[in-house]
Scaffold this motif. Structure first.
Motif, PDB file in Angstrom:
ATOM      1  N   GLY A 148       0.976  -1.230  -0.258  1.00 41.90           N
ATOM      2  CA  GLY A 148      -0.001  -0.048  -0.043  1.00 41.90           C
ATOM      3  C   GLY A 148       0.804   1.392  -0.102  1.00 41.90           C
ATOM      4  N   LEU A 149       0.100   2.411  -0.591  1.00 40.07           N
ATOM      5  CA  LEU A 149       1.054   3.525  -0.239  1.00 40.07           C
ATOM      6  C   LEU A 149       0.039   4.445   0.716  1.00 40.07           C
ATOM      7  CD1 LEU A 149       3.087   5.585  -1.331  1.00 40.07           C
ATOM      8  CD2 LEU A 149       1.459   6.190  -3.096  1.00 40.07           C
ATOM      9  N   TYR A 150       0.989   4.830   1.682  1.00 41.72           N
ATOM     10  CA  TYR A 150       0.290   5.582   2.916  1.00 41.72           C
ATOM     11  C   TYR A 150       0.603   7.088   2.662  1.00 41.72           C
ATOM     12  CZ  TYR A 150      -1.325   7.162   7.429  1.00 41.72           C
ATOM     13  OH  TYR A 150      -1.770   8.057   8.322  1.00 41.72           O
ATOM     14  N   ILE A 152      -3.553   3.979   0.188  1.00 45.02           N
ATOM     15  CA  ILE A 152      -3.929   3.693  -1.343  1.00 45.02           C
ATOM     16  C   ILE A 152      -3.397   2.162  -1.647  1.00 45.02           C
ATOM     17  CG2 ILE A 152      -3.550   4.594  -3.641  1.00 45.02           C
ATOM     18  CD1 ILE A 152      -2.858   7.097  -2.429  1.00 45.02           C
ATOM     19  N   SER A 153      -4.348   1.522  -2.028  1.00 43.80           N
ATOM     20  CA  SER A 153      -4.129   0.223  -2.502  1.00 43.80           C
ATOM     21  C   SER A 153      -3.155   0.039  -3.759  1.00 43.80           C
ATOM     22  CB  SER A 153      -5.224  -0.710  -2.791  1.00 43.80           C
ATOM     23  OG  SER A 153      -4.712  -1.972  -3.399  1.00 43.80           O
ATOM     24  N   GLN A 154      -2.054  -0.642  -3.648  1.00 46.61           N
ATOM     25  CA  GLN A 154      -1.080  -0.878  -4.788  1.00 46.61           C
ATOM     26  C   GLN A 154      -1.211  -2.032  -5.488  1.00 46.61           C
ATOM     27  OE1 GLN A 154       1.272   2.005  -5.694  1.00 46.61           O
ATOM     28  NE2 GLN A 154      -0.448   2.621  -4.699  1.00 46.61           N
ATOM     29  N   ILE A 155      -2.302  -2.786  -4.837  1.00 43.93           N
ATOM     30  CA  ILE A 155      -2.630  -4.072  -5.546  1.00 43.93           C
ATOM     31  C   ILE A 155      -2.520  -4.129  -6.990  1.00 43.93           C
ATOM     32  CG2 ILE A 155      -4.345  -6.106  -5.568  1.00 43.93           C
ATOM     33  CD1 ILE A 155      -2.772  -6.142  -3.064  1.00 43.93           C
ATOM     34  N   PRO A 156      -1.821  -4.716  -8.033  1.00 44.99           N
ATOM     35  CA  PRO A 156      -2.022  -4.791  -9.230  1.00 44.99           C
ATOM     36  C   PRO A 156      -3.483  -5.147  -9.909  1.00 44.99           C
ATOM     37  CG  PRO A 156      -0.100  -6.112  -8.622  1.00 44.99           C
ATOM     38  CD  PRO A 156      -1.114  -6.031  -7.384  1.00 44.99           C
ATOM     39  N   LYS A 157      -3.882  -4.581 -10.701  1.00 43.75           N
ATOM     40  CA  LYS A 157      -5.252  -4.940 -11.556  1.00 43.75           C
ATOM     41  C   LYS A 157      -5.586  -6.288 -11.608  1.00 43.75           C
ATOM     42  CE  LYS A 157      -5.579  -0.232 -13.467  1.00 43.75           C
ATOM     43  NZ  LYS A 157      -5.840   0.611 -14.622  1.00 43.75           N
ATOM     44  N   ALA A 158      -4.698  -7.123 -12.054  1.00 44.31           N
ATOM     45  CA  ALA A 158      -4.976  -8.494 -12.324  1.00 44.31           C
ATOM     46  C   ALA A 158      -5.105  -9.353 -11.066  1.00 44.31           C
ATOM     47  CB  ALA A 158      -3.398  -9.106 -13.254  1.00 44.31           C
ATOM     48  N   LYS A 159      -4.709  -8.612  -9.817  1.00 40.00           N
ATOM     49  CA  LYS A 159      -4.896  -9.372  -8.568  1.00 40.00           C
ATOM     50  C   LYS A 159      -5.992  -8.893  -7.889  1.00 40.00           C
ATOM     51  CE  LYS A 159      -0.008 -11.116  -8.413  1.00 40.00           C
ATOM     52  NZ  LYS A 159       0.805 -11.474  -7.380  1.00 40.00           N
TER      53      LYS A 159
END
Length: 163
Positions: free
Chosen positions: A136-138, A144-151
């Protein structure tokens, strides 16, 4: 003909030390865990694998090897979700523990959680219960989620139907 950024290259000892120092300083992940790992770079991405570098006969022809470890951004080194899901359990700091299933879902769909957490601004490890979810980006606005779109997950998967 391939360009330099299109193929793997071995990271220098200085680069490896920089990356491991970042992991220790930012997350408390001990550098000793990576003894025996080989570090490669391809473009702006750093990869690790647990094999001996002598096993790579023709590094220029490899399509994929190991796990993507870090991405070099303009502002910082960004750990990948896959890397954190494997090694995040060794972290001792800059860990956000989500408190509810609703927060977990919001994070996993790629959303923003507008809440204060007791971590430094920048990239953080995000957990829910005992599971490392990813990066995540704090910032001042929240997590803010940094989870890749594919996941990412589809929040409809979590909608409960009334019986």
């Amino acid at each position: 003909m391939s360009r330099k950024g299109d193929r793997y290259e071995f990271c220098s000892n200085g680069e490896v030390k920089e990356y491991l120092r970042y992991l220790e300083d930012r997350f408390g992940i001990p550098a000793r865990l990576f003894k025996g790992y080989t570090f490669l770079k391809k473009g702006k991405n750093i990869w690790i694998f647990s094999g001996d570098p002598s096993t790579i006969r023709d590094i220029g022809r490899i399509e994929t090897i190991g796990v993507k470890f870090l991405t070099i951004t303009r502002k910082a080194l960004k750990p990948t979700t896959t890397f954190l899901q494997i090694f995040g359990k060794y972290a001792t700091k800059n860990i956000v523990n989500l408190e509810s299933e609703e927060e977990m879902i919001q994070f996993m769909v790629g959303g923003l959680i507008k809440k204060k957490f007791n971590v430094e601004k920048g990239y953080v490890i995000v957990k829910y219960k005992d599971d490392v979810l990813g990066c995540g980006l704090y910032s001042d606005v929240g997590l803010i989620s940094q989870i890749p779109k594919a996941k990412r997950v589809d929040e409809r998967w979590f909608k409960r139907t009334e019986e």
